[in-house]
Design an enzyme around this catalytic site. Structure first.
Site, PDB file in Angstrom:
ATOM      1  N   PRO A 291     -37.426  25.668   2.784  1.00  0.00           N
ATOM      2  CA  PRO A 291     -36.490  24.504   1.584  1.00  0.00           C
ATOM      3  C   PRO A 291     -35.676  26.021   0.918  1.00  0.00           C
ATOM      4  CG  PRO A 291     -38.466  25.056   1.039  1.00  0.00           C
ATOM      5  CD  PRO A 291     -38.848  26.066   2.746  1.00  0.00           C
ATOM      6  N   GLY A 292     -34.845  24.915   0.582  1.00  0.00           N
ATOM      7  CA  GLY A 292     -33.830  25.560   0.014  1.00  0.00           C
ATOM      8  C   GLY A 292     -33.576  24.781  -1.072  1.00  0.00           C
ATOM      9  N   ARG A 330     -18.281  21.856  -3.811  1.00  0.00           N
ATOM     10  CA  ARG A 330     -18.821  21.522  -2.390  1.00  0.00           C
ATOM     11  C   ARG A 330     -18.271  19.865  -1.928  1.00  0.00           C
ATOM     12  NH1 ARG A 330     -23.518  18.973  -2.805  1.00  0.00           N
ATOM     13  NH2 ARG A 330     -23.813  19.270  -0.964  1.00  0.00           N
ATOM     14  N   CYS A 361      -4.962  25.067 -11.205  1.00  0.00           N
ATOM     15  CA  CYS A 361      -4.004  24.358 -10.049  1.00  0.00           C
ATOM     16  C   CYS A 361      -3.481  24.583  -9.523  1.00  0.00           C
ATOM     17  CB  CYS A 361      -2.945  25.478  -9.978  1.00  0.00           C
ATOM     18  SG  CYS A 361      -0.952  25.329 -10.155  1.00  0.00           S
ATOM     19  N   TYR A 390     -26.502  25.178  -4.184  1.00  0.00           N
ATOM     20  CA  TYR A 390     -24.719  25.702  -3.823  1.00  0.00           C
ATOM     21  C   TYR A 390     -23.539  25.454  -4.256  1.00  0.00           C
ATOM     22  CZ  TYR A 390     -27.653  25.186   0.901  1.00  0.00           C
ATOM     23  OH  TYR A 390     -28.899  25.371   1.797  1.00  0.00           O
TER      24      TYR A 390
END
Length: 431
Positions: A291-292, A330, A361, A390
């Site tokens: 698990p992360g 993400r 930008c 993440y």
């Protein structure tokens, strides 16, 4: 609220782990990552307890470092008695310097360099998760030079499609990861590994993807892997001791996402695995999971300060923040959906449709599109929820922006786990 560590106080402000998020933003500045240490520990214990209960001694969760890597997270993992997986020399070096027990470290990666392999052996890690023949040969060569025997798992592709975003599906036959059972290449690398004099093949690893909300993809993968273990035993006489089922259980990013009871999920998966092992006449292997996201995602939020509100009549509204894709890429990569809250007016009506834009930008520098929030004004605090996985780990210095700090909070303390980068930090390696 989306998760149990969120709330609204008497001042109509969003709280996180009991702390006023507006006050946190004032104290530490924005952009700011905030992590709930209590929730991380709670999630570690859920996985650890469920795996030990169902599979016995040796079975445990391995924290997937790629979700969020820093010295403090490994100290927490050590204190909670779980293992870790790493996928790079940088993650490996960080876990090593944290004082983590290296025999509980598993080193992944589809293209470990020779220097990566050397570092892993120098650090005396527990297992290499070998991806390919070239790695197998090089690892055996380096182990022979040291006159040691290194334990390994082999990464296998079971050919499972968990029906998630294509970019995060990693268990299919045509994946860049591992060796496919269907093509016969998995059996070939098993036999190659068994022939290596300085390696001990202790088991198999698979990982089918991420953000999976159902049990069936995991039980399907377990069925295929158990059958493969039986095939290996039949063809070679060798029986595996370890089966690592990887990670991938989903997390609620928005209210519409399903709630997952990780402990009950593991119970259901365990029932199937035990049946598969018994039906195939093999001993029950030690079961590992990685698990992360499900340990840290909901344990994190990101706080920003709103700089401008641009209304393009007849088209769309842009709300610009003092962060963006450098601290959360993400959305730009996957169009990942997040819940967004004006933290200083958390319970006000949410009827303002807008796009949350970053300060870079870059036209693609967005956090969310067509979200409904409380009508914002300059200097409001904006909270993006469920950013513990993440975000920091994928952050960059695009446009030469310093990375935000990570502040850990719990019911009885708060502290800086990772300092905010300075402009001098940005120039540290410039010559």
């Amino acid at each position: 609220m989306l998760h149990e560590n969120l709330g609204i106080n008497s001042q109509n402000r969003l709280t996180f782990c009991g702390y006023d998020t507006v006050e946190l933003a004032k104290e530490y500045g924005t952009p700011l990552y905030v992590m709930d240490e209590d929730m991380i520990r709670q999630n570690c214990r859920i996985y650890k307890s469920a795996l030990e209960k169902n599979f016995g001694k040796g079975s445990m969760p391995l924290y997937a470092s790629k979700a969020f890597s820093c010295k403090r997270i490994y100290e927490i993992a050590k204190e909670e008695g779980i293992g870790c997986d790493v996928v790079s020399g940088g993650e490996l070096y960080t876990v090593y310097k944290s004082g983590f027990p290296m025999e509980k470290v598993f080193f992944h990666g589809n293209n470990k360099t020779d220097s990566d392999i050397k570092l892993g052996l120098d650090c005396k890690i527990g297992y290499f998760v070998v991806d390919n023949k070239e790695e197998l040969v090089e690892l055996n060569r380096q182990a022979a030079e040291r006159n040691i025997n290194q334990k390994i798992l082999l990464r296998i592709s079971p050919g499972i499609d968990p029906h998630t975003h294509k970019a995060v599906v990693t268990g299919s036959v045509d994946s860049k990861f591992g060796s496919a059972i269907e093509t016969g290449q998995a059996m070939e690398i098993v036999k190659d590994a068994l022939s290596m004099s300085n390696l001990t093949l202790d088991g198999l690893h698979c990982h089918i993807g991420s953000q999976i909300f159902e049990c069936e993809p995991f039980t399907d993968a377990a069925d295929i892997m158990i059958r493969f273990i039986k095939q290996i035993k039949d063809e070679t006489g060798y029986e595996m001791n370890v089966l690592n089922l990887g990670g991938g259980m989903g997390v609620r990013y928005i209210e519409e996402d399903a709630k997952i009871d990780y402990g009950k999920n593991i119970d259901k998966i365990a029932e199937k695995i035990k049946s598969f092992a018994e039906n195939n006449g093999i001993k029950m292997p030690i079961i590992l999971m990685e698990p992360g996201r499900s340990l840290v995602a909901a344990a994190g939020i990101t706080l920003y300060t709103i700089g401008s509100v641009k209304e393009i009549t007849g088209f769309k509204n842009y709300v610009s923040i003092d962060g963006g894709m450098p601290d959360n890429p993400r959305y730009a990569l996957y169009q990942s959906i997040y819940s967004v809250v004006v933290a200083n007016r958390a319970n006000d009506k949410k009827d303002y449709v807008c796009t949350i834009a970053g300060r870079c930008c870059e036209s693609g520098d967005l956090i969310a599109e067509n979200v409904k929030i409380t009508k914002p004004v300059k200097n409001d605090t904006l909270a993006v929820l469920c950013t513990g996985a993440y975000n920091y780990s994928m952050s960059s210095n695009y446009n030469r922006l310093p990375k935000p700090p990570v502040v850990m909070v719990s019911k009885d303390k708060k502290y800086v786990a990772v300092a905010r980068e300075s402009y001098d930090d940005l120039m540290r390696n410039d010559l």
